[in-house]
Motif scaffolding. Structure first.
Motif, PDB file in Angstrom:
ATOM      1  N   SER A  44       0.843  -1.196   0.000  1.00  0.00           N
ATOM      2  CA  SER A  44       0.000   0.000   0.000  1.00  0.00           C
ATOM      3  C   SER A  44       0.876   1.244   0.000  1.00  0.00           C
ATOM      4  CB  SER A  44      -0.885   0.023   1.239  1.00  0.00           C
ATOM      5  OG  SER A  44      -1.774  -1.061   1.215  1.00  0.00           O
ATOM      6  N   CYS A  45       0.336   2.292  -0.544  1.00  0.00           N
ATOM      7  CA  CYS A  45       1.065   3.552  -0.513  1.00  0.00           C
ATOM      8  C   CYS A  45       0.072   4.695  -0.371  1.00  0.00           C
ATOM      9  CB  CYS A  45       1.929   3.722  -1.755  1.00  0.00           C
ATOM     10  SG  CYS A  45       0.997   3.860  -3.295  1.00  0.00           S
ATOM     11  N   LEU A  46       0.623   5.874  -0.158  1.00  0.00           N
ATOM     12  CA  LEU A  46      -0.195   7.022   0.222  1.00  0.00           C
ATOM     13  C   LEU A  46      -0.134   8.111  -0.841  1.00  0.00           C
ATOM     14  CD1 LEU A  46      -1.693   8.080   2.809  1.00  0.00           C
ATOM     15  CD2 LEU A  46       0.449   9.248   3.330  1.00  0.00           C
ATOM     16  N   LEU A  47      -1.315   8.533  -1.282  1.00  0.00           N
ATOM     17  CA  LEU A  47      -1.387   9.734  -2.124  1.00  0.00           C
ATOM     18  C   LEU A  47      -1.719  10.883  -1.179  1.00  0.00           C
ATOM     19  CD1 LEU A  47      -3.525   8.441  -5.143  1.00  0.00           C
ATOM     20  CD2 LEU A  47      -1.111   9.091  -5.205  1.00  0.00           C
ATOM     21  N   ASP A  48      -0.765  11.738  -0.931  1.00  0.00           N
ATOM     22  CA  ASP A  48      -1.005  12.779   0.068  1.00  0.00           C
ATOM     23  C   ASP A  48      -0.806  14.184  -0.495  1.00  0.00           C
ATOM     24  OD1 ASP A  48       1.671  12.719  -0.207  1.00  0.00           O
ATOM     25  OD2 ASP A  48       2.142  12.618   1.920  1.00  0.00           O
ATOM     26  N   ALA A  49      -0.776  14.299  -1.793  1.00  0.00           N
ATOM     27  CA  ALA A  49      -0.634  15.630  -2.390  1.00  0.00           C
ATOM     28  C   ALA A  49      -1.577  15.718  -3.581  1.00  0.00           C
ATOM     29  CB  ALA A  49       0.801  15.847  -2.841  1.00  0.00           C
ATOM     30  N   PRO A  50      -1.994  16.923  -3.912  1.00  0.00           N
ATOM     31  CA  PRO A  50      -2.862  17.056  -5.086  1.00  0.00           C
ATOM     32  C   PRO A  50      -2.139  16.541  -6.332  1.00  0.00           C
ATOM     33  CG  PRO A  50      -2.759  19.095  -3.842  1.00  0.00           C
ATOM     34  CD  PRO A  50      -1.718  18.194  -3.273  1.00  0.00           C
ATOM     35  N   PRO A  51      -2.899  16.102  -7.316  1.00  0.00           N
ATOM     36  CA  PRO A  51      -2.266  15.551  -8.503  1.00  0.00           C
ATOM     37  C   PRO A  51      -1.440  16.609  -9.237  1.00  0.00           C
ATOM     38  CG  PRO A  51      -4.639  15.175  -8.502  1.00  0.00           C
ATOM     39  CD  PRO A  51      -4.355  16.103  -7.391  1.00  0.00           C
ATOM     40  N   PRO A  83     -11.699  23.741  -7.222  1.00  0.00           N
ATOM     41  CA  PRO A  83     -12.145  23.698  -5.823  1.00  0.00           C
ATOM     42  C   PRO A  83     -13.139  22.586  -5.533  1.00  0.00           C
ATOM     43  CG  PRO A  83     -13.310  25.406  -7.012  1.00  0.00           C
ATOM     44  CD  PRO A  83     -12.348  24.805  -7.983  1.00  0.00           C
ATOM     45  N   PHE A  84     -12.718  21.377  -5.681  1.00  0.00           N
ATOM     46  CA  PHE A  84     -13.560  20.254  -5.288  1.00  0.00           C
ATOM     47  C   PHE A  84     -13.161  19.805  -3.887  1.00  0.00           C
ATOM     48  CE2 PHE A  84     -14.501  20.072  -9.700  1.00  0.00           C
ATOM     49  CZ  PHE A  84     -15.723  19.433  -9.792  1.00  0.00           C
ATOM     50  N   GLN A  85     -14.092  19.152  -3.282  1.00  0.00           N
ATOM     51  CA  GLN A  85     -13.813  18.650  -1.940  1.00  0.00           C
ATOM     52  C   GLN A  85     -12.698  17.614  -1.993  1.00  0.00           C
ATOM     53  OE1 GLN A  85     -17.377  17.661   0.253  1.00  0.00           O
ATOM     54  NE2 GLN A  85     -16.434  15.709   0.712  1.00  0.00           N
ATOM     55  N   THR A  86     -11.748  17.767  -1.132  1.00  0.00           N
ATOM     56  CA  THR A  86     -10.614  16.859  -1.176  1.00  0.00           C
ATOM     57  C   THR A  86     -10.846  15.634  -0.294  1.00  0.00           C
ATOM     58  OG1 THR A  86      -8.263  16.632  -0.751  1.00  0.00           O
ATOM     59  CG2 THR A  86      -9.478  18.124   0.686  1.00  0.00           C
ATOM     60  N   VAL A  87     -10.296  14.534  -0.697  1.00  0.00           N
ATOM     61  CA  VAL A  87     -10.364  13.347   0.160  1.00  0.00           C
ATOM     62  C   VAL A  87      -8.960  12.884   0.523  1.00  0.00           C
ATOM     63  CG1 VAL A  87     -12.577  12.528  -0.652  1.00  0.00           C
ATOM     64  CG2 VAL A  87     -10.519  11.795  -1.821  1.00  0.00           C
ATOM     65  N   LEU A  88      -7.985  13.734   0.260  1.00  0.00           N
ATOM     66  CA  LEU A  88      -6.612  13.387   0.607  1.00  0.00           C
ATOM     67  C   LEU A  88      -6.432  13.396   2.125  1.00  0.00           C
ATOM     68  CD1 LEU A  88      -4.754  15.550  -2.016  1.00  0.00           C
ATOM     69  CD2 LEU A  88      -4.932  13.081  -2.006  1.00  0.00           C
ATOM     70  N   PRO A  89      -5.512  12.655   2.684  1.00  0.00           N
ATOM     71  CA  PRO A  89      -4.656  11.694   1.994  1.00  0.00           C
ATOM     72  C   PRO A  89      -5.420  10.399   1.707  1.00  0.00           C
ATOM     73  CG  PRO A  89      -4.178  11.690   4.321  1.00  0.00           C
ATOM     74  CD  PRO A  89      -5.223  12.746   4.119  1.00  0.00           C
ATOM     75  N   LEU A  90      -4.968   9.726   0.723  1.00  0.00           N
ATOM     76  CA  LEU A  90      -5.682   8.548   0.251  1.00  0.00           C
ATOM     77  C   LEU A  90      -4.708   7.378   0.200  1.00  0.00           C
ATOM     78  CD1 LEU A  90      -8.403   7.720  -1.071  1.00  0.00           C
ATOM     79  CD2 LEU A  90      -7.406   8.369  -3.246  1.00  0.00           C
ATOM     80  N   SER A 100      -3.731  28.574 -22.273  1.00  0.00           N
ATOM     81  CA  SER A 100      -4.485  27.332 -22.169  1.00  0.00           C
ATOM     82  C   SER A 100      -4.334  26.838 -20.730  1.00  0.00           C
ATOM     83  CB  SER A 100      -3.909  26.304 -23.142  1.00  0.00           C
ATOM     84  OG  SER A 100      -4.658  25.126 -23.089  1.00  0.00           O
ATOM     85  N   THR A 101      -5.412  26.340 -20.170  1.00  0.00           N
ATOM     86  CA  THR A 101      -5.398  26.009 -18.745  1.00  0.00           C
ATOM     87  C   THR A 101      -5.904  24.595 -18.503  1.00  0.00           C
ATOM     88  OG1 THR A 101      -5.786  28.306 -18.156  1.00  0.00           O
ATOM     89  CG2 THR A 101      -6.271  26.685 -16.466  1.00  0.00           C
ATOM     90  N   LEU A 102      -5.261  23.958 -17.564  1.00  0.00           N
ATOM     91  CA  LEU A 102      -5.686  22.632 -17.142  1.00  0.00           C
ATOM     92  C   LEU A 102      -6.111  22.735 -15.681  1.00  0.00           C
ATOM     93  CD1 LEU A 102      -5.748  19.808 -18.452  1.00  0.00           C
ATOM     94  CD2 LEU A 102      -3.528  19.378 -17.418  1.00  0.00           C
ATOM     95  N   GLY A 103      -7.419  22.715 -15.444  1.00  0.00           N
ATOM     96  CA  GLY A 103      -7.930  22.743 -14.072  1.00  0.00           C
ATOM     97  C   GLY A 103      -8.031  21.321 -13.554  1.00  0.00           C
ATOM     98  N   ILE A 104      -7.459  21.083 -12.387  1.00  0.00           N
ATOM     99  CA  ILE A 104      -7.313  19.699 -11.913  1.00  0.00           C
ATOM    100  C   ILE A 104      -8.039  19.521 -10.580  1.00  0.00           C
ATOM    101  CG2 ILE A 104      -5.632  17.918 -11.272  1.00  0.00           C
ATOM    102  CD1 ILE A 104      -3.582  19.553 -12.924  1.00  0.00           C
ATOM    103  N   VAL A 105      -8.758  18.433 -10.454  1.00  0.00           N
ATOM    104  CA  VAL A 105      -9.407  18.120  -9.176  1.00  0.00           C
ATOM    105  C   VAL A 105      -8.543  17.124  -8.401  1.00  0.00           C
ATOM    106  CG1 VAL A 105     -11.713  18.476 -10.093  1.00  0.00           C
ATOM    107  CG2 VAL A 105     -10.756  16.185 -10.076  1.00  0.00           C
ATOM    108  N   ASP A 106      -8.763  17.083  -7.107  1.00  0.00           N
ATOM    109  CA  ASP A 106      -7.964  16.184  -6.276  1.00  0.00           C
ATOM    110  C   ASP A 106      -8.308  14.719  -6.545  1.00  0.00           C
ATOM    111  OD1 ASP A 106      -6.720  18.283  -5.191  1.00  0.00           O
ATOM    112  OD2 ASP A 106      -7.690  18.163  -3.228  1.00  0.00           O
TER     113      ASP A 106
END
Lengths: 163, 426
Positions: free
Chosen positions: B311-318, B337-344, B399-405
């Motif tokens: 197992s490993c941890l995703l603890d930062a936004p993509p 601005p989506f609700q974050t579920v980190l860390p995952l 050009s913009t790339l908006g990224i969700v968590d």
């Protein structure tokens, strides 16, 4: 909400045009027939009581949808459909509405208002995005964004409800 | 969102609509008008009303927020430091009990709200505490949205000089419910959790502190002690001093069901501190891209799957970018601005999904693109796919790339279908 200059339609005409749509909208947000019927009727009662003002709005149906969503949220708070209903429905000894629909309705109610209406109108009523934009009085690009974000939130929230 | 998700959603709603079409319309105009006459006049617009007592609630909310803001300003002024919440034992005047509907469901009072520290970590120079919010009341109660005010206090009860960054989801005074705002149901069995992030501290580490959180409608805070010790003999956890000219800040996230931030049913758990962070070499990056291009925006969905045996941890936004065979395509990214579920935590074989909204692309049409995910300084990319780029809406803006968590990926509507487009390179 802007007011329109054209002669307002009659309430009877509005009723004919919107009663089934409000029933569907209520069903999308509750997944329960009797609640949907109550919500549609309560909404139409409110529309009738405020008809002098509402009939002059650009979009009386938008006002009605907003009322219906508010009533649906209020109803869900009262009956705890989100927190308790899911457990009841999930219970093997309880027969009730389809679990997935209850869950879908719960997460639709949780969406921000614009996203909720955009998803319901586009994906539920099958309206083209341009028509959704017209009905919601928003730019097309904004509505596209609402639809996309609403769908993404639905999936995310459904996943959350599952857990 | 994938095609599968979208089609499932549409199919479900279409089936519900078709079902309604089979009903006999139970409503009649005369029935509606009669019901309106029976229920009497109403001076309140129901489009801005959510319950029989909701106007009272809004009024109380407006008063509460106004009181909180006034308290912050007054305390800040009296302290002469430009920082707020520096007084000791300040009480924010809020309405004690507010009912939210005709069945008199009560807002959770501070007496029955319990905060407890789940864990505190220092990441990126900030100290983040996950706080569990529960109630000891046998009765069910409701909370609204994120805490209205959060502050830190020393073990002696003195407030640390911090500015509270208001959570954007709270209700503006006198308005309808804000986007994203919602009532949340709290009982003994359904705890919630939120994160408190403390940043820019240029003073001495306090060693220990308490989090005080005022919830909507409460006149006193719910509190929990905070262990800020880092190691025996150490000076204690505190945020990095990033700018002495600016105040220290405290921010909170929107509360989520504690179960969803620790989705045990899905086989995941919230961060154990010993969990190693995910590395690019462990992960397989796949994507479904461009399927939902809606003119000015292209919507991309990127999956990372843990192909390793641990197992490993995703603890930062993509950290997500796009590239064609010629090089990077989009330079500017922003976090949506989506609700974050980190860390995952990603157990072996599990996937997380992130989404991106790509807008305003005015460059040469890339025939094929790959998604590049950077984790821990190293990158992994998906296969090159043919995707439809967004239209050029303004040649003078980027050009913009908006990224969700990242969010746990469990398939459309909770099914366990794996992500598509696996490249299987690992």
């Amino acid at each position: 909400m802007r007011r329109r200059a054209a002669a307002p339609e009659s309430f009877d005409s509005f009723f004919e045009r919107m009663s089934i749509a409000l029933l569907k909208h209520g069903y999308f947000l509750t997944a329960d027939r009797s609640t949907a019927e109550d919500l549609a009727q309560d909404t139409l009662v409110q529309v009738w009581r405020h008809w002098d003002a509402v009939s002059r709005y650009d979009s009386p149906e938008a006002w009605a949808r907003r009322v219906l969503r508010n009533l649906a949220i209020n109803d869900s708070l009262r009956h705890r459909r989100v927190a308790i209903g899911l457990r009841e429905v999930a219970s093997p000894v309880t027969s009730g509405p389809d679990e997935r629909r209850v869950m879908l309705a719960a997460v639709l109610r949780q969406l921000p208002e614009n996203q909720c209406h955009a998803v319901v109108l586009h994906d539920g009523f099958g309206l083209p995005l341009e028509e959704v934009a017209r009905q919601l009085g928003a730019p097309l690009g904004t509505v596209k964004s609402w639809v996309h974000r609403g769908r993404a939130a639905v999936v995310r929230l459904v996943d959350g409800e599952k857990t | 969102m994938t095609r599968d998700d979208e089609s499932v959603l549409r199919a479900e709603l279409a089936a519900m609509a078709a079902e309604v079409d089979t009903w006999t319309n139970p409503l009649t105009v005369s029935q509606v008008k009669a019901a309106a006459e029976k229920s009497g006049p109403s001076a309140i617009d129901p489009a801005i009303r959510m319950g029989n007592r909701r106007p009272l609630l809004y009024a109380a909310g407006a008063m509460a927020i106004a009181a909180a803001v006034a308290a912050i300003v007054l305390i800040g002024l009296s302290g002469g430091t430009g920082r707020s919440m520096s007084g000791k034992g300040q009480r924010l005047a809020m309405n004690p009990t507010v009912y939210i509907d005709s069945q008199r469901t009560v807002l959770c009072g501070a007496d029955h709200l319990q905060l407890s520290e789940v864990r505190t970590t220092r990441r990126g120079g900030k100290v983040t505490t996950t706080v569990r919010l529960s109630t000891d009341s046998s009765a069910q109660c409701d909370i609204f949205d994120a805490p209205q005010v959060v502050r830190l206090a020393t073990s002696r009860g003195t407030a640390l000089p911090t500015d509270f960054l208001r959570t954007p989801n709270i209700v503006p005074p006198g308005s309808d419910v804000a986007p994203g705002a919602q009532w949340m149901f709290l009982d003994k069995k359904d705890p919630l959790s939120f994160e408190v992030t403390w940043a820019n501290w240029c003073g001495k580490p306090p060693g220990s502190a308490a989090i005080e959180a005022w919830y909507y409608g409460n006149s006193s805070p719910a509190t929990t002690r905070l262990d800020l010790a880092d190691a025996p003999g150490g000076s204690g956890l505190s945020p990095a001093c990033t700018d002495r000219a600016k105040p220290s800040t405290v921010a909170v996230t929107f509360p989520v069901p504690a179960a969803s931030s620790a989705p045990a049913a899905a086989g995941r758990s919230v961060r154990p501190l010993a969990q190693p962070p995910c590395t690019a070499s462990q992960l397989d990056v796949t994507w479904a891209g461009g399927e939902e291009s809606l003119g000015s925006s292209a919507y991309l969905h990127v999956y990372v799957t843990n192909l390793s045996a641990r197992s490993c941890l995703l603890d930062a936004p993509p950290a997500l970018s796009l590239r064609s065979a010629r090089g990077p395509v989009v330079a500017h990214t922003r976090r949506l601005p989506f609700q974050t579920v980190l860390p995952l935590v990603l157990a072996p074989g599990e996937s997380a999904v992130t989404g991106a909204e790509w807008t305003n692309y005015c460059g040469p049409a890339p025939s094929r693109l790959a998604a590049v995910v950077t984790i821990g300084g190293t990158s992994d990319r998906s296969r090159y796919e043919a995707i439809q780029e967004p239209t050029c809406s303004n040649t003078r803006t980027r050009s913009t790339l908006g990224i969700v968590d990242y969010a746990p990926y469990v398939g459309p509507f909770g099914t366990s279908a794996p992500p598509t487009h696996r490249d299987g390179r690992k």
